[in-house]
Design a protein around this motif. Sequence first.
Motif, PDB file in Angstrom:
ATOM      1  N   GLY A  70       0.930  -1.204   0.098  1.00 28.96           N
ATOM      2  CA  GLY A  70      -0.191   0.014   0.174  1.00 28.96           C
ATOM      3  C   GLY A  70       0.627   1.521  -0.214  1.00 28.96           C
ATOM      4  O   GLY A  70       0.322   2.417   0.687  1.00 28.96           O
ATOM      5  N   GLY A  71       1.557   1.459  -0.456  1.00 31.95           N
ATOM      6  CA  GLY A  71       2.765   1.907  -1.023  1.00 31.95           C
ATOM      7  C   GLY A  71       3.134   2.924   0.736  1.00 31.95           C
ATOM      8  O   GLY A  71       4.333   4.313   0.634  1.00 31.95           O
ATOM      9  N   ARG A  72       3.286   2.038   1.326  1.00 30.85           N
ATOM     10  CA  ARG A  72       3.560   2.091   2.805  1.00 30.85           C
ATOM     11  C   ARG A  72       5.742   1.206   2.612  1.00 30.85           C
ATOM     12  O   ARG A  72       5.536   0.404   2.081  1.00 30.85           O
ATOM     13  CB  ARG A  72       3.662   1.517   4.182  1.00 30.85           C
ATOM     14  CG  ARG A  72       2.244   2.019   4.081  1.00 30.85           C
ATOM     15  CD  ARG A  72       1.419   1.506   5.632  1.00 30.85           C
ATOM     16  NE  ARG A  72       0.952  -0.432   4.834  1.00 30.85           N
ATOM     17  CZ  ARG A  72       0.445  -0.352   4.328  1.00 30.85           C
ATOM     18  NH1 ARG A  72      -0.782   0.155   4.573  1.00 30.85           N
ATOM     19  NH2 ARG A  72       0.194  -1.350   4.421  1.00 30.85           N
ATOM     20  N   GLN A  73       6.723   2.016   3.569  1.00 33.87           N
ATOM     21  CA  GLN A  73       8.334   1.587   3.723  1.00 33.87           C
ATOM     22  C   GLN A  73       7.777   0.690   4.695  1.00 33.87           C
ATOM     23  O   GLN A  73       7.389   0.951   5.727  1.00 33.87           O
ATOM     24  CB  GLN A  73       8.775   1.646   3.907  1.00 33.87           C
ATOM     25  CG  GLN A  73      10.539   1.320   3.726  1.00 33.87           C
ATOM     26  CD  GLN A  73      11.878   2.204   3.484  1.00 33.87           C
ATOM     27  OE1 GLN A  73      12.738   2.136   3.879  1.00 33.87           O
ATOM     28  NE2 GLN A  73      11.435   3.759   3.165  1.00 33.87           N
ATOM     29  N   GLY A  74       8.417  -0.547   5.278  1.00 26.17           N
ATOM     30  CA  GLY A  74       7.669  -1.632   6.468  1.00 26.17           C
ATOM     31  C   GLY A  74       8.761  -1.254   7.517  1.00 26.17           C
ATOM     32  O   GLY A  74       8.478  -0.552   8.618  1.00 26.17           O
ATOM     33  N   ILE A  75      10.206  -0.445   7.301  1.00 21.29           N
ATOM     34  CA  ILE A  75      10.833  -0.351   8.333  1.00 21.29           C
ATOM     35  C   ILE A  75      12.710   0.631   7.283  1.00 21.29           C
ATOM     36  O   ILE A  75      12.394  -0.073   6.567  1.00 21.29           O
ATOM     37  CB  ILE A  75      11.777  -1.422   8.937  1.00 21.29           C
ATOM     38  CG1 ILE A  75      12.311  -0.923  10.338  1.00 21.29           C
ATOM     39  CG2 ILE A  75      12.730  -1.991   7.787  1.00 21.29           C
ATOM     40  CD1 ILE A  75      12.706  -1.805  11.110  1.00 21.29           C
TER      41      ILE A  75
ATOM     42  N   GLY B 247      13.266  -2.787   4.057  1.00 24.80           N
ATOM     43  CA  GLY B 247      12.809  -1.726   3.829  1.00 24.80           C
ATOM     44  C   GLY B 247      14.537  -0.673   2.771  1.00 24.80           C
ATOM     45  O   GLY B 247      14.939  -1.718   1.985  1.00 24.80           O
ATOM     46  N   ASN B 248      14.031   0.818   2.062  1.00 23.71           N
ATOM     47  CA  ASN B 248      14.677   0.953   1.888  1.00 23.71           C
ATOM     48  C   ASN B 248      16.320   2.044   2.068  1.00 23.71           C
ATOM     49  O   ASN B 248      16.608   2.543   1.130  1.00 23.71           O
ATOM     50  CB  ASN B 248      14.115   2.130   1.087  1.00 23.71           C
ATOM     51  CG  ASN B 248      13.517   1.167  -0.036  1.00 23.71           C
ATOM     52  OD1 ASN B 248      13.812  -0.110  -0.677  1.00 23.71           O
ATOM     53  ND2 ASN B 248      12.167   1.948  -0.521  1.00 23.71           N
TER      54      ASN B 248
END
Length: 421
Positions: free
Chosen positions: A185-190, A242-243
Motif C-alpha cells: 500500500g505504498g508504505r515502507q515497513g522499516i 526497507g530502502n
Amino acid sequence: MKNRPGLSCAVLLATALTATALTGCGHLPGMGDSTTTVTVWLMKGSASDGFVQRFTREYESEHKDIRLAVRIQEWGGIGAKVTAALRSGDGPDLIEVGNTQVAMYAESGGLRDLTLESARDLGSSDWLPGLADPGSIDGAQYGIPWYAANRVVIYNKDLFREAGITGPPKTRTQWIKDTEELNHGGRQGIYLAGQDWYTLSGFIWDEGGELAEEAGGVFTGALDSPAAIRGMNFYKELQGLGNGPRNADEAHPQQADVFAGGDVAQIIAVPGTAQTILKRNPRLKGKLGFFPIPGRTAARPSAVFTGGSDLIIPDKARHGDAAVGVVEALAGRKWQTELARTMSYVPNKAELAGVVKGEEGTAAMAAGAARGRATPNSPRWAAVEADNPIKPYMTAVLTGQDAGTAAKKASKLLTDELVDR
C-alpha cells in the motif's frame, strides 16, 4: 544547565551555562575556611538547567558546609581534557563521563576506587548492567551509573492500523511478519541504515555472541563466531525489508528526516528522536508509538546497546571525600527519579523503572535497558570507533559477500585495534 542569581556560587555560575563552560568562584565571601567547594563537570545536554538548579539548591541547603561549582563541558574533545585533569591533580572533584569511556580513564590510574561506597550506600547489585559493567575494571568500581538511554522501535500508528496490525510485535518472527505486511500500500515497513552497528550489537548479544572477547586482559574480535553471524544475518533480513542505504549509517541521511516523510512505518532510535520527527512534520503528532526491540521469544525483549553516563572521581581530587557525597545523592533514589522524569532517561536501577510509567517511549526504553549491554570494556575501544571496521563489514554482508569470510576479516581488524601497543 541551571540556577538563579544570588542563591550560591554554583547558581551564579550556572546562569552562564548557555554561553560557555562555567568558571569556578571558589569560596563565597564570608563563608570562611569551613566551607568546601566541590567542582563538578557535567556534560552539555545531560541535564536541564532546572534539574541542575534544583539539585544544587537542595544539596547546599542540606549540606551547609558544601558549595557546588558546576561547570558544563562540551562532548567534543572531552577525552583529552579529562585525561589531562586526571594527571594534573588540578581538575574537578567529580566528572560525568560516557559509560564506555571509564576504562580509558581507569587505565591512566587516575581514578578513585569507589567499590566500597557503591556497594555500601548505593545498592550496586541492582544497577543496570549496561552502565555498571563499563564502570568496573578488574573488580574495582570506578564509574557510578548515572543515567541510561537505549534504542527502541518508533512506529507510525496510522500505518500499523492501515496494515491491520493491532499491536506491537513481541518476537522477532512476528516483527518480520508485520514488517512484510507493512510493505504494501505504498508504505515502507522499516527504514534501517546498513551501518547501524549499535543496533547490530544488540542482535549479536541476543544470539549469545560478542563484538570482542577478553581473556587474560587481551581482547580479540569475535564477529566471526556462529552466534555473532546469526545476529548479522537477522540484521540483513530486517534491513532488506526497507530502502535504507547499505553503505551509510543512520545519520546519513538522518533517519528522523526520512521517517518524518510519513510513509515509513518504523525506525530504530532513542525515544527522543520523536521530538525531531515532530519538528519536521507536526502532522504526525499523536501518531507515534514506541515498543522495545523484540527478542527471540516473547519472554523478554532483545538485548540493546546502553548509552549513558557514569560519574567518576579523580584520585587526586582535592575534595574527593566530599565528592563521594555528591555522587551518592545524584545516583540515589530521589535524584534518579527526578532526573528520569525531567529528561526521560532510564534510571540507573531496574527497580526504579516504574518512575517513568505513563511515558510510552521511556517505558519502552526501560524495558530494553534491563537487557542493556555496553561495548567491550577495553581502554582502546575508542580507537575502534574512530575507524570502525564493523561498519564496512556490515556493508559487505548486505551487498552479498559471504558473512563468515567478511566477519573473519572484520574480527582481525578489531583485534589489531584492541591489541596493547
